[in-house]
Design a protein around this motif. Structure first.
Motif, PDB file in Angstrom:
ATOM      1  N   PRO A  25       1.203 -69.983  84.657  1.00 48.31           N
ATOM      2  CA  PRO A  25       0.157 -70.507  83.780  1.00 48.31           C
ATOM      3  C   PRO A  25       0.568 -70.437  82.319  1.00 48.31           C
ATOM      4  O   PRO A  25       1.645 -69.934  82.000  1.00 48.31           O
ATOM      5  CB  PRO A  25      -1.016 -69.561  84.048  1.00 48.31           C
ATOM      6  N   ARG A  26      -0.320 -70.911  81.444  1.00 51.97           N
ATOM      7  CA  ARG A  26      -0.085 -70.848  80.000  1.00 51.97           C
ATOM      8  C   ARG A  26      -1.354 -70.277  79.380  1.00 51.97           C
ATOM      9  O   ARG A  26      -2.304 -71.009  79.131  1.00 51.97           O
ATOM     10  CB  ARG A  26       0.195 -72.253  79.454  1.00 51.97           C
ATOM     11  N   MET A  27      -1.400 -68.957  79.166  1.00 53.61           N
ATOM     12  CA  MET A  27      -2.623 -68.360  78.643  1.00 53.61           C
ATOM     13  C   MET A  27      -2.319 -67.066  77.906  1.00 53.61           C
ATOM     14  O   MET A  27      -1.265 -66.465  78.079  1.00 53.61           O
ATOM     15  CB  MET A  27      -3.616 -68.093  79.774  1.00 53.61           C
ATOM     16  N   GLY A  28      -3.272 -66.658  77.060  1.00 55.11           N
ATOM     17  CA  GLY A  28      -3.148 -65.406  76.334  1.00 55.11           C
ATOM     18  C   GLY A  28      -4.497 -64.941  75.823  1.00 55.11           C
ATOM     19  O   GLY A  28      -5.376 -65.763  75.543  1.00 55.11           O
ATOM     20  N   PHE A  29      -4.700 -63.630  75.732  1.00 54.94           N
ATOM     21  CA  PHE A  29      -5.933 -63.022  75.223  1.00 54.94           C
ATOM     22  C   PHE A  29      -5.607 -62.084  74.069  1.00 54.94           C
ATOM     23  O   PHE A  29      -4.563 -61.441  74.070  1.00 54.94           O
ATOM     24  CB  PHE A  29      -6.608 -62.174  76.299  1.00 54.94           C
ATOM     25  N   SER A  30      -6.513 -61.944  73.129  1.00 56.86           N
ATOM     26  CA  SER A  30      -6.318 -60.941  72.087  1.00 56.86           C
ATOM     27  C   SER A  30      -6.865 -59.580  72.497  1.00 56.86           C
ATOM     28  O   SER A  30      -6.409 -58.552  72.000  1.00 56.86           O
ATOM     29  CB  SER A  30      -6.974 -61.393  70.780  1.00 56.86           C
ATOM     30  N   ASP A  31      -7.843 -59.552  73.397  1.00 59.78           N
ATOM     31  CA  ASP A  31      -8.413 -58.300  73.899  1.00 59.78           C
ATOM     32  C   ASP A  31      -7.462 -57.729  74.954  1.00 59.78           C
ATOM     33  O   ASP A  31      -7.196 -58.383  75.963  1.00 59.78           O
ATOM     34  CB  ASP A  31      -9.786 -58.572  74.512  1.00 59.78           C
ATOM     35  N   PRO A  32      -6.938 -56.525  74.756  1.00 57.67           N
ATOM     36  CA  PRO A  32      -5.986 -55.978  75.727  1.00 57.67           C
ATOM     37  C   PRO A  32      -6.543 -55.903  77.146  1.00 57.67           C
ATOM     38  O   PRO A  32      -5.818 -56.178  78.107  1.00 57.67           O
ATOM     39  CB  PRO A  32      -5.675 -54.582  75.169  1.00 57.67           C
ATOM     40  N   ALA A  33      -7.825 -55.550  77.281  1.00 54.55           N
ATOM     41  CA  ALA A  33      -8.411 -55.466  78.622  1.00 54.55           C
ATOM     42  C   ALA A  33      -8.462 -56.837  79.276  1.00 54.55           C
ATOM     43  O   ALA A  33      -8.204 -56.977  80.481  1.00 54.55           O
ATOM     44  CB  ALA A  33      -9.807 -54.849  78.542  1.00 54.55           C
ATOM     45  N   LEU A  34      -8.791 -57.863  78.505  1.00 54.67           N
ATOM     46  CA  LEU A  34      -8.829 -59.218  79.048  1.00 54.67           C
ATOM     47  C   LEU A  34      -7.417 -59.717  79.372  1.00 54.67           C
ATOM     48  O   LEU A  34      -7.214 -60.424  80.367  1.00 54.67           O
ATOM     49  CB  LEU A  34      -9.505 -60.170  78.065  1.00 54.67           C
ATOM     50  N   MET A  35      -6.458 -59.355  78.543  1.00 55.31           N
ATOM     51  CA  MET A  35      -5.084 -59.763  78.809  1.00 55.31           C
ATOM     52  C   MET A  35      -4.604 -59.133  80.115  1.00 55.31           C
ATOM     53  O   MET A  35      -3.973 -59.804  80.948  1.00 55.31           O
ATOM     54  CB  MET A  35      -4.188 -59.347  77.646  1.00 55.31           C
ATOM     55  N   ARG A  36      -4.904 -57.880  80.293  1.00 52.06           N
ATOM     56  CA  ARG A  36      -4.517 -57.193  81.533  1.00 52.06           C
ATOM     57  C   ARG A  36      -5.206 -57.822  82.744  1.00 52.06           C
ATOM     58  O   ARG A  36      -4.574 -58.083  83.771  1.00 52.06           O
ATOM     59  CB  ARG A  36      -4.856 -55.709  81.416  1.00 52.06           C
ATOM     60  N   ALA A  37      -6.503 -58.104  82.584  1.00 53.32           N
ATOM     61  CA  ALA A  37      -7.254 -58.706  83.687  1.00 53.32           C
ATOM     62  C   ALA A  37      -6.723 -60.097  84.023  1.00 53.32           C
ATOM     63  O   ALA A  37      -6.655 -60.485  85.197  1.00 53.32           O
ATOM     64  CB  ALA A  37      -8.737 -58.770  83.331  1.00 53.32           C
ATOM     65  N   GLY A  38      -6.356 -60.855  82.989  1.00 52.82           N
ATOM     66  CA  GLY A  38      -5.808 -62.183  83.224  1.00 52.82           C
ATOM     67  C   GLY A  38      -4.498 -62.135  83.988  1.00 52.82           C
ATOM     68  O   GLY A  38      -4.253 -62.937  84.895  1.00 52.82           O
ATOM     69  N   PRO A  76     -12.088 -62.935  68.084  1.00 50.81           N
ATOM     70  CA  PRO A  76     -11.045 -63.196  69.080  1.00 50.81           C
ATOM     71  C   PRO A  76      -9.948 -64.108  68.517  1.00 50.81           C
ATOM     72  O   PRO A  76     -10.227 -65.051  67.781  1.00 50.81           O
ATOM     73  CB  PRO A  76     -11.797 -63.905  70.215  1.00 50.81           C
ATOM     74  N   LEU A  77      -8.719 -63.802  68.852  1.00 50.91           N
ATOM     75  CA  LEU A  77      -7.587 -64.643  68.486  1.00 50.91           C
ATOM     76  C   LEU A  77      -7.228 -65.544  69.663  1.00 50.91           C
ATOM     77  O   LEU A  77      -7.681 -65.326  70.786  1.00 50.91           O
ATOM     78  CB  LEU A  77      -6.383 -63.778  68.113  1.00 50.91           C
ATOM     79  N   ASN A  78      -6.398 -66.542  69.408  1.00 47.96           N
ATOM     80  CA  ASN A  78      -6.025 -67.471  70.471  1.00 47.96           C
ATOM     81  C   ASN A  78      -4.743 -67.051  71.181  1.00 47.96           C
ATOM     82  O   ASN A  78      -3.927 -67.871  71.578  1.00 47.96           O
ATOM     83  CB  ASN A  78      -5.884 -68.901  69.925  1.00 47.96           C
ATOM     84  N   GLY A  79      -4.564 -65.761  71.343  1.00 51.72           N
ATOM     85  CA  GLY A  79      -3.411 -65.230  72.038  1.00 51.72           C
ATOM     86  C   GLY A  79      -3.273 -63.742  71.788  1.00 51.72           C
ATOM     87  O   GLY A  79      -4.107 -63.122  71.097  1.00 51.72           O
TER      88      GLY A  79
END
Length: 449
Positions: A25-38, A76-79
Motif C-alpha cells: 500500500p501507500r499510506m502513512g500516519f503521524s500518530d504513532p499508535a495509528l501508524m502501528r495499527a495501520g 495531524p500530519l499527512n505522514g
C-alpha cells in the motif's frame, strides 16, 4: 545498531521464487499508535505484503520545526515524521510488526533525503525509494544540481551500511514521475538511469519502477524494456521490477477503480513484476482508510493469483521482437546520457540542460519543457514534440493538445474504466471500518500524480 531481520530484496526474491506477487500500500500516519495499527492491519492482508511508512510533507523538505509545531498542537500530519520522533517512539511503532515475513519500506518524496535516510538506518530499516530526478522535478523547485548532490550523499551512506552486514534496498521512482502523460520510453529510461546511479554508488539491491499507463500492449513492451535494461546494466545486482497501479486520474466508480486495480495485477503477473504498489477504490474522492487499503491489497493479490493460474504460471517475459519501440527509445536515451560524462550525476545534469531528457508538461526550471505528448487512437502514449531528445523523426510532430484535449487525455483511463460493467461476484463488499468518519482518516498516499 538495531538488529536487522531478512533484507527487503531477499524477501521479495523469495516471494517471486514461489510464484507470489508482493503487494504494497501507500499510506502513512503521524500518530504513532495509528501508524502501528495501520502496519498491523496490512501485514495480514495477503500472502506477501510489504509495509509502508510514508513520510509527511514537512519532513520531506527538512522542515522539522513545522512538523514539531503541528505535533505539539495536535494537528495531524499527512505522514509519519520520522526525523521528529525519538528513535524510541519509532521503534515502538515497528516492534513486533516488522519481521522476516513483513519488511517495511520508507517512502518520502524528498529531494533532500539525507536526514530521512539516516533516521531509517538508525531504526534498523533497510529500504526506501526515490531518485535524484524523480524526487526533484515533479515536486518543487529544488535545483536538480542540489538533488543530484543530495542523492549521491544518501546513496553513499546507504551503500556504507553494507559494511555492517545489511543489504540496503533502493527503489527508483523514475518510472512513475508525471507518468500519466509521459510516453513509456522516457519513464523506462529515467528508471534505468536512476538504478544505474544507485549501482555506481555501491548499492547492490535495487528495484526499478514503472507506472501502468493507457495501453496494455504498450505497458507490456515497457515492462520488457525495463527487464532488458536491468539485465544489461545491473548484472551483479539483486534487482526486481515494481509496477505501480495507474498514477493519474482514477476511476470515480467503485467497480471502475477495482477493475483498473485488477488489470494492474494481471499486468504485473504477465510481465514478471515482483511487486505491485496498489491503489484503492477511494482514490478519486479522498484519502483512503486503512480498511480500504487492506481491501485493495486483497483484491490485487487475488487477481494476481487467478491470472497466474489461468496463464499456467508462465509470465510473459520472453524476449519481445527486436523492434520493441519502447526499448529502442529508452536505450537511445540511456546511451545518449551515458555518453555525456563518466560521472552519471554530471551526465544527468548535462542531459537536462541540453534537453536530451525532457519531461512533457513538467514545469520545473531545470526541465527544458519543449516536449509534448498525446494519446493516439489506440490508447498509446506517443510523442508529438520531442524537443532536443535524440529520438529521430516523430510521426505526429506539431500536434498540440488544447485545454479540452489535455483534460480528455488526463481523464482517458478514468472514463474508460468507469464505463466497465461491474462484476460484483468476484469482489467482496467494502468493510464497515472503511466508512469511518473523516476525522479518523489521517493517513495519506505519498506525493505523486
Amino acid at each position: 545498531m538495531h538488529r536487522r531481520p531478512l533484507s527487503f530484496g531477499r524477501f521479495v526474491a523469495g516471494a517471486q521464487a514461489r510464484g507470489t506477487l508482493v503487494v504494497q500500500p501507500r499510506m502513512g500516519f503521524s500518530d504513532p499508535a495509528l501508524m502501528r495499527a495501520g502496519l498491523l492491519a496490512t501485514k495480514g492482508a495477503a500472502d506477501a505484503v510489504v509495509g509502508t511508512m510514508t513520510i509527511d510533507s514537512y519532513t520531506r523538505v527538512n522542515d522539522e520545526a513545522s512538523a514539531a509545531r503541528a505535533l505539539n498542537g495536535g494537528v495531524p500530519l499527512n505522514g509519519f515524521p520520522i526525523t521528529s520522533y525519538s528513535p524510541h517512539t519509532s521503534r515502538w511503532v515497528l516492534d513486533g510488526v516488522r519481521d522476516a515475513g513483513f519488511p517495511v519500506q520508507i517512502r518520502h518524496g524528498s529531494a533532500r533525503p539525507q536526514r530521512i535516510v539516516a533516521a531509517l538506518a538508525q531504526l534498523g530499516l533497510d529500504a526506501t525509494e526515490g531518485g535524484p530526478v524523480s524526487y526533484c522535478l515533479p515536486y518543487g523547485r529544488t535545483p536538480l544540481l542540489d538533488s543530484v548532490r543530495n542523492w549521491q550523499e544518501s546513496c553513499d551512506f546507504l551503500a556504507g551500511l553494507r559494511g555492517t552486514g545489511a543489504e540496503p534496498h533502493l527503489e527508483t521512482f523514475g518510472g512513475c514521475m508525471l507518468g500519466q502523460l509521459c510516453p513509456p520510453g522516457l519513464l523506462v529510461a529515467i528508471s534505468a538511469l536512476e538504478a544505474l546511479f544507485f549501482h555506481r554508488a555501491g548499492l547492490r539491491s535495487i528495484s526499478l519502477s514503472y507506472a501502468q499507463q493507457t495501453n496494455a500492449d504498450q505497458d507490456r513492451d515497457a515492462m520488457h524494456a525495463l527487464h532488458r535494461l536491468a539485465g544489461e546494466f545491473l548484472p551483479d545486482t539483486d534487482w526486481h521490477i515494481v509496477l505501480y497501479t495507474y498514477m493519474g486520474l482514477y476511476p470515480q466508480t467503485r467497480h471502475g477503480s477495482l477493475d483498473l486495480l485488477e488489470r494492474s495485477a494481471e499486468l504485473a503477473v504477465e510481465t514478471g513484476a515482483a511487486r505491485l504498489i496498489v491503489k484503492t477504490a477511494a482514490e478519486a474522492h479522498r484519502i483512503p482508510t486503512v480498511a480500504e487499503n487492506v481491501e485493495a491489497l486483497r483484491v490485487a493479490a487475488r487477481a494476481a493469483a487467478r491470472h497466474r493460474t489461468a496463464a499456467g504460471a508462465h509470465p510473459r517475459i520472453a524476449p519481445d521482437p527486436a523492434d520493441n519501440a519502447v526499448y529502442a527509445e529508452a536505450r537511445a536515451l540511456v546511451d545518449a546520457v551515458l555518453n555525456l560524462d563518466d560521472d552519471l550525476g554530471q551526465a544527468l545534469l548535462k542531459a537536462f540542460a541540453r534537453g536530451y531528457l525532457d519531461v512533457p508538461y513538467c514545469l520545473h526550471p531545470d526541465n527544458a519543457g519543449r516536449t509534448r505528448s498525446h494519446i493516439d487512437g489506440s490508447g498509446r502514449l506517443t510523442w508529438s514534440e520531442i524537443g532536443a531528445m535524440p529520438l529521430g523523426p516523430v510521426r505526429d510532430r506539431g500536434r498540440r493538445l488544447t485545454a479540452a484535449g489535455l483534460f480528455d487525455a488526463l481523464s482517458f483511463v478514468q472514463r474508460r474504466h468507469d464505463r466497465v460493467l461491474p462484476q460484483h461476484a468476484s469482489r467482496s463488499p467494502l468493510p464497515p471500518a472503511a466508512r469511518r468518519p473523516a476525522a479518523h482518516r489521517q493517513h495519506t498516499q505519498e506525493v505523486a500524480p
